[in-house]
Design an enzyme around this catalytic site. Structure first.
Site, PDB file in Angstrom:
ATOM      1  N   HIS A  67      -7.964   1.042  16.390  1.00 38.13           N
ATOM      2  CA  HIS A  67      -6.791   1.881  16.589  1.00 38.13           C
ATOM      3  C   HIS A  67      -7.238   3.341  16.652  1.00 38.13           C
ATOM      4  O   HIS A  67      -8.402   3.653  16.375  1.00 38.13           O
ATOM      5  CB  HIS A  67      -5.769   1.680  15.446  1.00 38.13           C
ATOM      6  CG  HIS A  67      -6.306   1.982  14.081  1.00 38.13           C
ATOM      7  ND1 HIS A  67      -6.606   1.013  13.146  1.00 38.13           N
ATOM      8  CD2 HIS A  67      -6.613   3.161  13.488  1.00 38.13           C
ATOM      9  CE1 HIS A  67      -7.067   1.582  12.052  1.00 38.13           C
ATOM     10  NE2 HIS A  67      -7.083   2.883  12.222  1.00 38.13           N
TER      11      HIS A  67
HETATM   12  C1  T46 Z   1      -9.424   4.250   9.699  1.00 43.97           C
HETATM   13  C2  T46 Z   1     -10.431   3.305   9.178  1.00 43.97           C
HETATM   14  C3  T46 Z   1     -11.726   3.997   8.853  1.00 43.97           C
HETATM   15  C4  T46 Z   1      -2.069   1.411   3.248  1.00 43.97           C
HETATM   16  O1  T46 Z   1      -1.074   0.896   2.747  1.00 43.97           O
HETATM   17  N1  T46 Z   1      -2.424   2.692   2.913  1.00 43.97           N
HETATM   18  C5  T46 Z   1      -3.509   3.302   3.437  1.00 43.97           C
HETATM   19  O2  T46 Z   1      -3.785   4.462   3.093  1.00 43.97           O
HETATM   20  C6  T46 Z   1      -4.307   2.587   4.401  1.00 43.97           C
HETATM   21  C7  T46 Z   1      -5.529   3.243   5.040  1.00 43.97           C
HETATM   22  C8  T46 Z   1      -3.948   1.316   4.731  1.00 43.97           C
HETATM   23  N2  T46 Z   1      -2.859   0.742   4.160  1.00 43.97           N
HETATM   24  C9  T46 Z   1      -2.534  -0.652   4.483  1.00 43.97           C
HETATM   25  C10 T46 Z   1      -2.176  -0.892   5.941  1.00 43.97           C
HETATM   26  C11 T46 Z   1      -2.685  -2.300   6.192  1.00 43.97           C
HETATM   27  O3  T46 Z   1      -1.713  -3.234   5.793  1.00 43.97           O
HETATM   28  O4  T46 Z   1      -3.722  -1.439   4.239  1.00 43.97           O
HETATM   29  C12 T46 Z   1      -3.869  -2.423   5.246  1.00 43.97           C
HETATM   30  C13 T46 Z   1      -5.222  -2.286   5.955  1.00 43.97           C
HETATM   31  O5  T46 Z   1      -5.229  -1.045   6.672  1.00 43.97           O
HETATM   32  P1  T46 Z   1      -5.820  -0.887   8.147  1.00 43.97           P
HETATM   33  O6  T46 Z   1      -5.577  -2.123   8.928  1.00 43.97           O
HETATM   34  O7  T46 Z   1      -5.339   0.393   8.716  1.00 43.97           O
HETATM   35  O8  T46 Z   1      -7.397  -0.786   7.808  1.00 43.97           O
HETATM   36  P2  T46 Z   1      -8.632  -0.553   8.763  1.00 43.97           P
HETATM   37  O9  T46 Z   1      -9.821  -0.855   7.951  1.00 43.97           O
HETATM   38  O10 T46 Z   1      -8.466  -1.266  10.053  1.00 43.97           O
HETATM   39  O11 T46 Z   1      -8.601   1.015   9.109  1.00 43.97           O
HETATM   40  C14 T46 Z   1      -8.728   1.986   8.075  1.00 43.97           C
HETATM   41  C15 T46 Z   1      -7.730   3.145   8.274  1.00 43.97           C
HETATM   42  O12 T46 Z   1      -6.411   2.684   8.385  1.00 43.97           O
HETATM   43  C16 T46 Z   1      -8.014   3.938   9.494  1.00 43.97           C
HETATM   44  O13 T46 Z   1      -7.260   5.121   9.468  1.00 43.97           O
HETATM   45  O14 T46 Z   1      -9.752   5.178  10.397  1.00 43.97           O
HETATM   46  O15 T46 Z   1     -10.019   2.552   8.057  1.00 43.97           O
END
Ligand code: T46
Length: 133
Positions: free
Chosen positions: A50
């Site tokens: 993303h």
């Molecule tokens: C990025 C890379 C490096 C939350 O509730 N709060 C938060 O602060 C974050 C970051 C995530 N979440 C929830 C949203 C999803 O349900 O945790 C779950 C996993 O998050 P996400 O799918 O966004 O994780 P990654 O590892 O794909 O991406 C993350 C960051 O979101 C993103 O900004 O740059 O790590």
């Protein structure tokens, strides 16, 4: 690509070991509003996939390693993060993917905004459209 950079973090070492301090608007190029960390990533998993409309972040591999793919719509760069004394600063509107996580990888991420689901661009074609504007 100008919208990311690797930041060397100064190690305050002495005979007991090492310490790194992160300070908003000093060695971290923004005011820090949120910190999160990613660990226990299963083998073969690709995370990210993303972009963020406005969010800026600094990522540090505190332990282990993983590869970042950054894409600004024109160019892709591949960055291995494997050193707790190096931060990867990522600006807004960059597509990111993280892969090849080592089993012990712990990624710490500092962000300039609170969590906001509507800041995500999760479709690559939408991302390409948005950066054209
Ligand atoms: C990025 C890379 C490096 C939350 O509730 N709060 C938060 O602060 C974050 C970051 C995530 N979440 C929830 C949203 C999803 O349900 O945790 C779950 C996993 O998050 P996400 O799918 O966004 O994780 P990654 O590892 O794909 O991406 C993350 C960051 O979101 C993103 O900004 O740059 O790590």
């Amino acid at each position: 690509m100008a919208n990311y950079k690797l930041v060397d973090l100064k190690i305050m070492g002495d005979e007991r070991g090492s310490l790194i301090a992160l300070e908003g608007n000093k060695n971290v190029p923004f005011e820090i509003k949120r910190v999160y960390y990613i660990f226990g990533t299963k083998q073969g998993v690709v995370r990210g996939r993303h972009a963020h409309r406005t969010l800026k972040q600094l990522v540090v591999a505190l332990k282990g390693s993983c590869d970042f793919v950054l894409d600004d719509g024109k160019k892709r760069v591949y960055i291995r993060l494997d050193n707790p004394a190096v931060g990867l600063y990522i600006e807004d509107m960059i597509w990111r993917e993280m892969e090849n996580f080592s089993e012990d990888c712990v990624l710490m991420v500092l962000a300039n905004e609170y969590y906001n689901g509507s800041d995500y661009v999760k479709d690559y074609d939408d991302f390409l459209e948005l950066i054209k504007k």
